[in-house]
Write an enzyme that holds these catalytic residues in place. Structure first.
Site, PDB file in Angstrom:
ATOM      1  N   ARG A  55     -13.128 -38.668   0.070  1.00  0.00           N
ATOM      2  CA  ARG A  55     -13.019 -37.558  -0.871  1.00  0.00           C
ATOM      3  C   ARG A  55     -14.254 -37.577  -1.773  1.00  0.00           C
ATOM      4  O   ARG A  55     -15.042 -38.509  -1.747  1.00  0.00           O
ATOM      5  CB  ARG A  55     -11.731 -37.661  -1.697  1.00  0.00           C
ATOM      6  CG  ARG A  55     -11.442 -39.069  -2.178  1.00  0.00           C
ATOM      7  CD  ARG A  55     -10.864 -39.126  -3.554  1.00  0.00           C
ATOM      8  NE  ARG A  55     -11.758 -38.542  -4.546  1.00  0.00           N
ATOM      9  CZ  ARG A  55     -12.799 -39.180  -5.074  1.00  0.00           C
ATOM     10  NH1 ARG A  55     -13.120 -40.400  -4.671  1.00  0.00           N
ATOM     11  NH2 ARG A  55     -13.555 -38.602  -5.985  1.00  0.00           N
ATOM     12  N   GLY A  56     -14.388 -36.517  -2.572  1.00  0.00           N
ATOM     13  CA  GLY A  56     -15.597 -36.312  -3.346  1.00  0.00           C
ATOM     14  C   GLY A  56     -16.508 -35.381  -2.574  1.00  0.00           C
ATOM     15  O   GLY A  56     -16.780 -35.600  -1.387  1.00  0.00           O
ATOM     16  N   ALA A  57     -16.967 -34.313  -3.231  1.00  0.00           N
ATOM     17  CA  ALA A  57     -17.689 -33.257  -2.523  1.00  0.00           C
ATOM     18  C   ALA A  57     -18.877 -33.766  -1.699  1.00  0.00           C
ATOM     19  O   ALA A  57     -18.992 -33.439  -0.511  1.00  0.00           O
ATOM     20  CB  ALA A  57     -18.140 -32.181  -3.519  1.00  0.00           C
ATOM     21  N   ARG A  98     -11.339 -28.921   3.896  1.00  0.00           N
ATOM     22  CA  ARG A  98     -11.229 -28.791   2.440  1.00  0.00           C
ATOM     23  C   ARG A  98     -12.009 -27.553   2.028  1.00  0.00           C
ATOM     24  O   ARG A  98     -13.231 -27.542   2.092  1.00  0.00           O
ATOM     25  CB  ARG A  98     -11.814 -30.015   1.720  1.00  0.00           C
ATOM     26  CG  ARG A  98     -11.128 -31.342   1.968  1.00  0.00           C
ATOM     27  CD  ARG A  98      -9.733 -31.436   1.374  1.00  0.00           C
ATOM     28  NE  ARG A  98      -9.696 -31.264  -0.064  1.00  0.00           N
ATOM     29  CZ  ARG A  98      -9.886 -32.227  -0.963  1.00  0.00           C
ATOM     30  NH1 ARG A  98     -10.186 -33.446  -0.569  1.00  0.00           N
ATOM     31  NH2 ARG A  98      -9.780 -31.981  -2.254  1.00  0.00           N
ATOM     32  N   GLN A 201      -7.085 -40.685  -9.207  1.00  0.00           N
ATOM     33  CA  GLN A 201      -8.428 -41.116  -8.813  1.00  0.00           C
ATOM     34  C   GLN A 201      -9.125 -41.888  -9.933  1.00  0.00           C
ATOM     35  O   GLN A 201      -9.933 -42.772  -9.672  1.00  0.00           O
ATOM     36  CB  GLN A 201      -9.280 -39.911  -8.411  1.00  0.00           C
ATOM     37  CG  GLN A 201      -8.839 -39.232  -7.131  1.00  0.00           C
ATOM     38  CD  GLN A 201      -7.960 -38.018  -7.414  1.00  0.00           C
ATOM     39  OE1 GLN A 201      -7.177 -38.025  -8.362  1.00  0.00           O
ATOM     40  NE2 GLN A 201      -8.090 -36.987  -6.603  1.00  0.00           N
ATOM     41  N   ASP A 242     -17.282 -29.662  -7.753  1.00  0.00           N
ATOM     42  CA  ASP A 242     -17.182 -29.379  -6.327  1.00  0.00           C
ATOM     43  C   ASP A 242     -17.847 -28.055  -5.973  1.00  0.00           C
ATOM     44  O   ASP A 242     -18.133 -27.809  -4.802  1.00  0.00           O
ATOM     45  CB  ASP A 242     -15.712 -29.344  -5.902  1.00  0.00           C
ATOM     46  CG  ASP A 242     -15.101 -30.733  -5.883  1.00  0.00           C
ATOM     47  OD1 ASP A 242     -14.969 -31.299  -4.795  1.00  0.00           O
ATOM     48  OD2 ASP A 242     -14.772 -31.254  -6.956  1.00  0.00           O
ATOM     49  N   ASN A 252     -13.921 -28.097 -10.577  1.00  0.00           N
ATOM     50  CA  ASN A 252     -13.816 -29.551 -10.484  1.00  0.00           C
ATOM     51  C   ASN A 252     -12.342 -29.927 -10.439  1.00  0.00           C
ATOM     52  O   ASN A 252     -11.458 -29.061 -10.491  1.00  0.00           O
ATOM     53  CB  ASN A 252     -14.509 -30.213 -11.683  1.00  0.00           C
ATOM     54  CG  ASN A 252     -14.733 -31.700 -11.481  1.00  0.00           C
ATOM     55  OD1 ASN A 252     -15.229 -32.123 -10.433  1.00  0.00           O
ATOM     56  ND2 ASN A 252     -14.347 -32.505 -12.449  1.00  0.00           N
ATOM     57  N   LYS A 253     -12.073 -31.203 -10.352  1.00  0.00           N
ATOM     58  CA  LYS A 253     -10.704 -31.698 -10.241  1.00  0.00           C
ATOM     59  C   LYS A 253      -9.810 -31.121 -11.336  1.00  0.00           C
ATOM     60  O   LYS A 253     -10.228 -30.981 -12.484  1.00  0.00           O
ATOM     61  CB  LYS A 253     -10.710 -33.226 -10.313  1.00  0.00           C
ATOM     62  CG  LYS A 253      -9.354 -33.878 -10.152  1.00  0.00           C
ATOM     63  CD  LYS A 253      -8.696 -33.497  -8.840  1.00  0.00           C
ATOM     64  CE  LYS A 253      -9.533 -33.864  -7.645  1.00  0.00           C
ATOM     65  NZ  LYS A 253      -8.957 -33.373  -6.368  1.00  0.00           N
TER      66      LYS A 253
END
Length: 350
Positions: A55-57, A98, A201, A242, A252-253
């Site tokens: 995970r993470g762009a 995603r 996270q 992201d 973003n998250k």
């Protein structure tokens, strides 16, 4: 950058290419188990991206690039143009894993472009491009970290959200790279990490990452962030992104937007750190972003133990949008954009 000890502050690698398989550090098992998932097909990479194994762009984009390399092993083609046609179903499957993170589509577009300019050596061109995507990301993160840290006054404390470190990138991290650089330069004293529900996270990943570098984080509940700012204990909120839109809005998250609102109210500065590959000048504003929603069941429990009442509904958006007016600085490897808006973004990115 000469005063940053990268050997000390850049130890974690979540993505490993063995020449035969793609190995992904399973981030669902951290911090108690360090285990790599071995992918031999592009479909396995797509499934790992969707399941948050990786995970993470930026990391998603890198993993997807290697997914195309894996897919190429089942394809016979005389040149890159023919291979591009035959690999399109695999590229589409990876791209759908995603939808919000722009780096995914950006990396896949780079891979396809490499095919279209390759001749009979298209397999080698694909692998070289995947290596380049990872190497470029690491270099960008280190540059971005130095630029972002330079904005932070010595003696400051910071709050971060989600995980934006080595686990989310090729290495060093985006927002966490800024924090690593700031700690290395003596600019940052205390680092506060929001827990980041529902996947935690911050609690599971960011706190663990910082520990690996000898940085002692202080974990706070997401609901405590505004109160933390009110006490005057933090001077900066530093987050990743992201997707960054043409007007400077950022996705973003989930939970980032409310941090930006609280920061503005309490006079805390707000920084977004992300590579230029996250910038999407084709998306005019945050209103046009497709916000991914995940299984509502993720909200019903914690660590496999149900905490919510039975027979209820839940809404589980994974990202939110922070309007550009709440952002003090966007930092990419290309430079710093203070008080971002449409004009400033156009000057920086065309």
């Amino acid at each position: 950058m000469d005063d940053i000890d990268f050997d000390r502050y850049d130890r974690i690698r979540p993505i490993r290419w063995t020449g035969e398989a793609l190995e992904l550090l399973d981030q669902r098992r951290l911090p108690f188990e360090v285990d790599y998932v071995r992918c031999l097909t592009s479909s396995e990479v797509a499934a790992a991206i969707h399941a948050l194994t990786v995970r993470g762009a930026p990391a998603i984009g890198i993993a997807a690039a290697w997914g195309v390399v894996l897919a190429s092993r089942a394809v016979e083609a005389l040149d890159g143009g023919e291979a591009a046609v035959k690999l399109q179903p695999a590229i589409e499957e990876l791209n759908a894993a995603r939808p919000t993170a722009v780096n995914l589509g950006w990396a896949l577009a780079r891979m396809r472009a490499a095919l279209l300019t390759a001749g009979q050596d298209w397999r080698a061109a694909l692998e070289a491009q995947a290596h380049a995507i990872a190497a470029d990301d690491l270099a960008a993160n280190r540059r971005m970290g130095a630029l972002g840290a330079a904005l932070i006054e010595p003696g400051s404390n910071v709050l971060t959200h989600c995980n934006t470190g080595s686990l989310a990138t090729a290495g060093f991290g985006t927002a966490l790279g800024v924090i690593r650089a700031g700690v290395a330069q003596g600019r940052i004293g205390q680092v506060y990490a929001g827990e980041t529900r529902p996947w935690l996270q911050g609690a599971r990943l960011t706190a663990w990452e910082l520990q690996q570098d000898g940085i002692a984080p202080t974990l706070v509940a997401d609901a405590a962030a505004a109160h933390l700012m009110r006490t005057g204990r933090v001077q900066w909120v530093v987050v990743g992104a992201d997707r960054i839109c043409a007007n400077g809005d950022t996705a973003n998250k989930i939970g980032t937007y409310q941090l930006a609102i609280s920061a503005r109210h309490h006079g805390v500065r707000f920084m977004v750190a992300a590579p230029s590959s996250t910038v999407d000048m084709a998306t005019p504003s945050g209103d046009a972003i497709d916000i991914e929603e995940r299984d509502p069941g993720e909200l019903f429990g914690l660590g496999g133990v149900r905490t919510a009442a039975a027979d209820i509904r839940a809404w589980n958006p994974v990202f939110d949008v922070t309007p550009h007016g709440l952002i003090d600085a966007i930092v990419t490897e290309r430079g710093v954009i203070e008080r971002p808006d449409e004009e400033a973004m156009r000057v920086a990115f065309g």
